[in-house]
Design an enzyme around this catalytic site. Structure first.
Site, PDB file in Angstrom:
ATOM      1  N   MET A 132       0.595  -0.985  -0.081  1.00 48.47           N
ATOM      2  CA  MET A 132      -0.617  -0.020   0.041  1.00 48.47           C
ATOM      3  C   MET A 132       1.261   1.152   0.226  1.00 48.47           C
ATOM      4  O   MET A 132       1.962   1.411   1.288  1.00 48.47           O
ATOM      5  CB  MET A 132      -0.715  -0.197   1.067  1.00 48.47           C
ATOM      6  CG  MET A 132      -2.326   0.814   1.627  1.00 48.47           C
ATOM      7  SD  MET A 132      -2.429   2.440   2.356  1.00 48.47           S
ATOM      8  CE  MET A 132      -1.205   2.425   2.482  1.00 48.47           C
ATOM      9  N   PRO A 133       0.429   2.422  -0.778  1.00 42.09           N
ATOM     10  CA  PRO A 133      -0.261   3.078  -1.509  1.00 42.09           C
ATOM     11  C   PRO A 133      -0.250   1.999  -2.898  1.00 42.09           C
ATOM     12  O   PRO A 133       0.707   1.251  -3.635  1.00 42.09           O
ATOM     13  CB  PRO A 133       0.119   3.660  -1.522  1.00 42.09           C
ATOM     14  CG  PRO A 133       1.462   4.089  -1.405  1.00 42.09           C
ATOM     15  CD  PRO A 133       1.705   2.629  -1.104  1.00 42.09           C
ATOM     16  N   LEU A 134      -1.345   1.804  -3.230  1.00 41.61           N
ATOM     17  CA  LEU A 134      -2.303   1.529  -4.692  1.00 41.61           C
ATOM     18  C   LEU A 134      -1.822   2.800  -6.225  1.00 41.61           C
ATOM     19  O   LEU A 134      -2.217   3.955  -5.620  1.00 41.61           O
ATOM     20  CB  LEU A 134      -3.716   1.558  -4.726  1.00 41.61           C
ATOM     21  CG  LEU A 134      -4.335   0.580  -5.935  1.00 41.61           C
ATOM     22  CD1 LEU A 134      -3.210  -0.530  -7.080  1.00 41.61           C
ATOM     23  CD2 LEU A 134      -6.073   0.740  -5.820  1.00 41.61           C
ATOM     24  N   TYR A 157       1.734  -2.398  -5.306  1.00 44.13           N
ATOM     25  CA  TYR A 157      -0.013  -2.545  -6.228  1.00 44.13           C
ATOM     26  C   TYR A 157       0.240  -1.873  -7.044  1.00 44.13           C
ATOM     27  O   TYR A 157       0.826  -0.606  -6.581  1.00 44.13           O
ATOM     28  CB  TYR A 157      -0.665  -2.561  -4.607  1.00 44.13           C
ATOM     29  CG  TYR A 157      -0.670  -3.416  -3.392  1.00 44.13           C
ATOM     30  CD1 TYR A 157      -1.166  -4.421  -3.794  1.00 44.13           C
ATOM     31  CD2 TYR A 157       0.249  -2.638  -2.810  1.00 44.13           C
ATOM     32  CE1 TYR A 157      -1.011  -5.124  -2.831  1.00 44.13           C
ATOM     33  CE2 TYR A 157       0.834  -3.386  -1.419  1.00 44.13           C
ATOM     34  CZ  TYR A 157      -0.256  -4.788  -1.239  1.00 44.13           C
ATOM     35  OH  TYR A 157      -0.127  -6.471  -0.390  1.00 44.13           O
ATOM     36  N   THR A 217      -3.266   5.845  -4.417  1.00 44.79           N
ATOM     37  CA  THR A 217      -4.267   5.515  -3.071  1.00 44.79           C
ATOM     38  C   THR A 217      -3.805   5.944  -2.192  1.00 44.79           C
ATOM     39  O   THR A 217      -2.892   4.695  -2.161  1.00 44.79           O
ATOM     40  CB  THR A 217      -5.861   4.679  -3.578  1.00 44.79           C
ATOM     41  OG1 THR A 217      -6.035   5.397  -4.882  1.00 44.79           O
ATOM     42  CG2 THR A 217      -6.552   4.763  -2.660  1.00 44.79           C
TER      43      THR A 217
END
Length: 130
Positions: A1-3, A40, A72
Site C-alpha cells: 500500500m499505496p495503490l 500495488y 490511493t
C-alpha cells in the site's frame, strides 16, 4: 500500500511499462519508506482521443508520453508527497525518458479501515500492519 494507477496512451512496449512501474515503485519506497514488497500497481492504456490531460492553464506542453499517476494511500505528510513528486520525476526521466512536464500525480487518501490485504481482515486495524 499505496495503490498506484497509471493512465497512459497506447503504444508503449512491455519493457517500457516495466521500467515505468519499477521507477515509480522506487520513488514510493524512497519517499514513503514502505517495504520493498509493498507493491500495488495497475496500468490502464487509452486510445488516442480517449485520454485528455491538459495543463490547467499553466502553459505546460504535453507529449504522447503523458502519464497520469493516481495514488490511493493512507494520509501522508505534505513533505513526503512533495518528495515523491520530485523522485518520481527524476526516476521517470532517467529510466523512461519521460519529461516532468508529462507527469501528473493525484492523491486519493483514505483511512485504516479502508484497506484489507486479504483473509477478510483489515490488517491496519488488527495490528498486523502498522
Amino acid at each position: 500500500m499505496p495503490l498506484l494507477r497509471f493512465n497512459i496512451l497506447l503504444g508503449r512496449t512491455d519493457p517500457e511499462i516495466s521500467r515505468l512501474l519499477d521507477a515509480a515503485h522506487r520513488a514510493i519506497v524512497t519517499a514513503f519508506g514502505v517495504p520493498e514488497g509493498d507493491r500495488y500497481q495497475l496500468v490502464s492504456e487509452y486510445r488516442e482521443g480517449t485520454l485528455t490531460l491538459l495543463d490547467t492553464g499553466l502553459g505546460i506542453k504535453r507529449t504522447n508520453k503523458v502519464t497520469l499517476v493516481e495514488v490511493t494511500s493512507r494520509m501522508r505528510p505534505e513533505a513526503q508527497k512533495k518528495r515523491f513528486y520530485e523522485i518520481l520525476c527524476e526516476n521517470l526521466k532517467e529510466d523512461c525518458g519521460i519529461e516532468s512536464s508529462d507527469i501528473i500525480v493525484s492523491f486519493v487518501e483514505n483511512g485504516d479501515a479502508d484497506w484489507s490485504f486479504g483473509l477478510g481482515r483489515a490488517q491496519f486495524l488488527t495490528g498486523e500492519l502498522s
